[in-house]
Design a protein around this motif. Structure first.
Motif, PDB file in Angstrom:
ATOM      1  N   ILE A   1       0.824  -1.210   0.000  1.00  0.00           N
ATOM      2  CA  ILE A   1       0.000   0.000   0.000  1.00  0.00           C
ATOM      3  C   ILE A   1       0.856   1.257   0.000  1.00  0.00           C
ATOM      4  O   ILE A   1       0.730   2.121  -0.864  1.00  0.00           O
TER       5      ILE A   1
ATOM      6  N   HIS B   1       2.148   3.648  -3.325  1.00  0.00           N
ATOM      7  CA  HIS B   1       1.584   5.003  -3.323  1.00  0.00           C
ATOM      8  C   HIS B   1       2.687   6.060  -3.423  1.00  0.00           C
ATOM      9  O   HIS B   1       2.557   7.032  -4.173  1.00  0.00           O
TER      10      HIS B   1
ATOM     11  N   GLY C   1       4.191   5.976  -6.898  1.00  0.00           N
ATOM     12  CA  GLY C   1       3.253   6.209  -7.994  1.00  0.00           C
ATOM     13  C   GLY C   1       3.035   5.007  -8.879  1.00  0.00           C
ATOM     14  O   GLY C   1       2.550   5.149 -10.002  1.00  0.00           O
TER      15      GLY C   1
ATOM     16  N   GLU D   1      -2.363   1.541  -7.413  1.00  0.00           N
ATOM     17  CA  GLU D   1      -3.669   2.139  -7.649  1.00  0.00           C
ATOM     18  C   GLU D   1      -3.949   3.206  -6.595  1.00  0.00           C
ATOM     19  O   GLU D   1      -3.336   3.245  -5.527  1.00  0.00           O
ATOM     20  N   THR D   2      -4.863   4.080  -6.888  1.00  0.00           N
ATOM     21  CA  THR D   2      -5.206   5.145  -5.963  1.00  0.00           C
ATOM     22  C   THR D   2      -5.977   4.572  -4.778  1.00  0.00           C
ATOM     23  O   THR D   2      -6.817   3.698  -4.939  1.00  0.00           O
TER      24      THR D   2
ATOM     25  N   ALA E   1      -4.834  -0.259  -1.640  1.00  0.00           N
ATOM     26  CA  ALA E   1      -4.720  -1.376  -2.560  1.00  0.00           C
ATOM     27  C   ALA E   1      -5.461  -2.579  -1.979  1.00  0.00           C
ATOM     28  O   ALA E   1      -5.196  -2.997  -0.845  1.00  0.00           O
TER      29      ALA E   1
ATOM     30  N   VAL F   1      -2.620   7.673   2.161  1.00  0.00           N
ATOM     31  CA  VAL F   1      -3.032   7.273   0.812  1.00  0.00           C
ATOM     32  C   VAL F   1      -4.470   7.653   0.470  1.00  0.00           C
ATOM     33  O   VAL F   1      -4.809   7.770  -0.708  1.00  0.00           O
TER      34      VAL F   1
END
Length: 284
Positions: free
Chosen positions: A56, A60, A63, A66-67, A70, A130
């Motif tokens: 996670i 983050h 980059g 995923e946004t 995770a 995040v």
């Protein structure tokens, strides 16, 4: 050469030396089966921190992920906390049935601190970094509150003697699972923050919680297994997985809120009953 008639002194067979060394080992250094389960608890807590970081936080920061949270890594981290709760449940049962070493209680507290203090607090901290609408500094503060609440709760558990079958304050495994349920429910940031602080307060409160024994232990184990299934369905994006996870998280939070209400009502009824008896006795 030695005189065959003179008895040899100061010589002990090697096997006897090894057996003697094993017999002389302090009891405090011998691990029992319950201690092994407790160490499994600590291992699960550490691995939960590992998956939260590698799955996670690092993606983050770089980059490459995923946004937001995770799914697979978040689910794995929480499943490991659930597995730690299973180890924590069974090490107590095994210790009562078989044998516990003199350092069993200390091992249990240290393992609980990792799995139900550090791991959920770190999960909250990473959530603040995040999540899109989260505030990093406020999340860090909430994570510290959770960690300190578990530290204080475990320290008090070692010092305060409670009546048999009861805990004082929300048990740390139950508190940890409630904290991560609040995060996974993906509420707005302020309600999430307030709910996390509320759980931390319940862990250091004087609200009485029943110990998981007998039917309650079986129910708790079934609930943990069901939660693992919900997390797996959510992680693999199964049909309705998101709704199932939200339902499970909501039920966990509802239980955390309901138990203190029952405990407070029971304490109030007991107080009133004792007061009536005292009045009746004084009038005689």
């Amino acid at each position: 050469m030695t005189d065959p008639e003179t008895p040899a002194t100061g010589w002990v067979p090697e096997s006897s030396e090894e057996e003697s060394a094993e017999d002389d080992m302090p009891l405090s250094l011998r691990l029992s089966i319950a201690d092994t389960l407790t160490l499994g608890n600590a291992t699960c807590g550490f691995m939960a921190v590992y998956f939260t970081t590698t799955g996670i936080l690092i993606p983050h920061l770089t980059g490459s992920g995923e946004t937001g949270m995770a799914r697979n890594s978040a689910a794995t981290a929480v499943i490991l906390m659930l597995l730690a709760a299973v180890f924590d449940l069974f090490d107590g049962i095994v210790a009562r049935k078989l044998r516990s070493s003199p350092m069993g209680a200390e091992l249990d507290n240290l393992s609980d601190l990792i799995s139900f203090g550090l791991a959920p607090a770190y999960f909250v901290l990473v959530y603040g970094m995040v999540a899109v609408d989260a505030d990093q500094k406020m999340s860090a503060l909430a994570a510290i509150v959770v960690l300190l609440a578990v530290v204080l709760r475990l320290a008090r558990f070692s010092c305060v003697t409670m009546k048999d079958g009861m805990f004082q304050g929300m048990p740390s495994p139950f508190g940890a699972l409630t904290v991560v349920s609040i995060v996974l429910l993906e509420l707005p940031f302020i309600p999430t923050l307030l709910a996390i602080i509320g759980v931390a307060w319940l862990m250091v409160s004087r609200v009485e919680y029943p110990k998981p024994r007998g039917v309650l232990a079986v129910a708790m184990l079934c609930w943990i297994i069901s939660a693992m299934g919900l997390l797996a369905a959510w992680a693999f994006d199964a049909p309705g997985g998101q709704l199932l996870l939200q339902t499970g998280c909501a039920l966990q939070i509802a239980m955390a809120a309901t138990i203190p209400l029952f405990a407070t009502t029971r304490r109030a009824n007991t107080f009133r009953h004792n007061r009536r008896e005292a009045r009746a006795t004084s009038l005689r």
